[in-house]
Design a protein around this motif. Structure first.
Motif, mmCIF file in Angstrom:
data_model
loop_
_atom_site.group_PDB
_atom_site.id
_atom_site.type_symbol
_atom_site.label_atom_id
_atom_site.label_comp_id
_atom_site.label_asym_id
_atom_site.label_seq_id
_atom_site.Cartn_x
_atom_site.Cartn_y
_atom_site.Cartn_z
ATOM 1 N N UNK A 63 0.819 -1.219 0.000
ATOM 2 C CA UNK A 63 0.000 0.000 0.000
ATOM 3 C C UNK A 63 0.855 1.274 0.000
ATOM 4 N N UNK A 64 2.149 1.112 -0.282
ATOM 5 C CA UNK A 64 3.074 2.253 -0.408
ATOM 6 C C UNK A 64 3.145 3.106 0.863
ATOM 7 N N UNK A 65 3.198 2.457 2.014
ATOM 8 C CA UNK A 65 3.276 3.174 3.281
ATOM 9 C C UNK A 65 4.659 3.097 3.934
ATOM 10 N N UNK A 66 5.652 2.548 3.230
ATOM 11 C CA UNK A 66 6.980 2.374 3.828
ATOM 12 C C UNK A 66 7.951 3.502 3.471
ATOM 13 N N UNK A 67 7.497 4.454 2.694
ATOM 14 C CA UNK A 67 8.367 5.551 2.224
ATOM 15 C C UNK A 67 9.577 5.039 1.451
#
Length: 417
Positions: free
Chosen positions: A240-244
């Motif tokens: 979900x592209x939340x890890x930067x």
């Protein structure tokens, strides 16, 4: 025929019997009332604490897997969380004794019934002290094991992989191991794994310096190994592209744009952010080169697990404690591994890890491989995506052209890849 006793004679006989047996009964009652064995009550005279103060630095490291300086630093951090108050009945086990007992358990994996003889602490109390101290270790050393939070943090990891292991755009190496446990009561086949033992799964992601940046521990051994990673919060955040994570960028010395990826083995499903080797059948020359380059980066996590188990040997034998406390023991071991990796220059020696001489094209396996007790994940994952295959093809072409290194041709022949 025995004489018939009068009523008064019978009473006298009973009274005499009670008087005769009273000392024995009193002695038995006294034994039952003894609340602790003599060496528990005289812990300061019989435990290993007195010996520990006499050990030189080398023997101290052998006994607790760390230097006296590191021990003192950890103790100072832990005291407020594990110190107990004396009572009118007895003296509390000190914070120092609690930490020593826990470190010795992690270093040796000895059963509580065995450890009681050197610590002079009862098994029942050890079963409370050790999980509690492990929790405190995880808490006070949490900054030594955490997921990178910013894009710059990830870019630094990628830079280290590029310099040390010649794999560009690599953000970490992923692998998992089965930590063998004693079968929990009434658990059926819940923890039964493909090797026929009982376990929980330790999943780790490691940076280029053999340090864990993410650990997930607790999935029961019966879960499909390939599915363990998919059920972690890390995987959910990655998808979900939340890890930067850094955005795709140009690979060095080329005009090729590629995403940043993690590397793993065939137990994991390939996708646009996770690369694994080509299956070992009918490989082309270029695919063999890719597999070799990926293996150089992926071996870092294998070595990290190997070093971890050698230093904290509780992981090398079935863990015989309450299964709910096993994750605390394993996480504390991983956290201490990272702490000692940063604090101690000789925590990892050259012979500890796999070494590759690219000039002579020789490979020396790390000493831990001679006695590797950790069970790896079952490499049966077959799921793949079109994006994952295309990303792997980008790196395959890059490693055979602009990103080639001078030793790769000789090494694939030497190592029979």
């Amino acid at each position: 025929m025995p004489p018939v006793l009068s009523k008064n004679a019978k009473i006298a006989l009973v009274a005499a019997t009670i008087v005769a047996t009273a000392p024995l009964q009193k002695e038995q009652r006294k034994k039952r009332r003894e609340w602790a064995k003599f060496y528990y009550r005289n812990r300061e005279n019989y435990s290993h604490m007195r010996l520990l103060k006499e050990l030189d630095d080398e023997d101290f490291r052998t006994y607790l897997r760390m230097t006296p300086e590191s021990f003192d630093e950890i103790l100072n951090l832990l005291k407020r969380y594990i110190a107990k108050t004396d009572t009118v009945m007895r003296q509390a086990v000190t914070a120092e004794e609690r930490l020593v007992a826990t470190l010795k358990y992690l270093a040796s994996g000895r059963e509580y019934n065995d450890l009681k003889l050197s610590t002079c602490i009862s098994p029942q109390l050890l079963s409370e002290i050790i999980p509690e101290t492990c929790e405190a270790i995880i808490r006070v050393l949490k900054d030594y094991l955490k997921v990178p939070e910013t894009e710059n943090d990830w870019l630094q990891i990628a830079k280290d992989f590029e310099i040390k292991w010649q794999f560009n755009h690599c953000l970490g190496a992923i692998d998992g191991k089965h930590v063998i446990i004693e079968k929990p009561p009434k658990s059926g086949t819940l923890y039964y794994n493909y090797k026929g033992t009982f376990s929980i799964v330790l999943l780790g992601i490691v940076n280029a310096n053999y340090e864990f940046i993410y650990v997930n521990i607790g999935s029961n051994g019966s879960i499909s190994d390939g599915g363990v990673f998919k059920h972690t919060t890390f995987h959910e955040k990655m998808k979900s592209n939340q890890l930067n994570l850094p955005s795709p960028s140009i690979l060095p010395h080329s005009n090729v744009i590629a995403p940043y990826c993690f590397v793993a083995d065939n137990a994991f499903a390939i996708n646009e952010n996770l690369l694994k080797p080509y299956p070992r059948r009918n490989l082309t020359h270029d695919q063999r080169i890719f597999n070799y380059r990926l293996s150089r980066a992926r071996r870092i996590v294998e070595n990290a697990f190997g070093i971890l188990a050698e230093r904290f040997r509780v992981l090398k034998r079935p863990i015989q404690i309450n299964v709910h406390n096993v994750p605390k023991v394993v996480m504390a071991s991983c956290t201490l591994h990272n702490y000692l990796r940063k604090k101690s220059s000789n925590y990892i020696t050259r012979n500890c890890v796999d070494t590759e001489d690219t000039e002579t094209c020789t490979f020396r396996p790390g000493d831990w491989r001679l006695n590797d007790n950790l069970v790896g994940l079952n490499r049966t994952e077959r799921q793949r995506t079109a994006d994952g295959n295309s990303v792997r093809q980008i790196f395959t072409e890059y490693f055979n052209n602009q990103g080639r290194v001078h030793f790769q041709e000789r090494m694939i022949n030497t190592m029979n890849i």
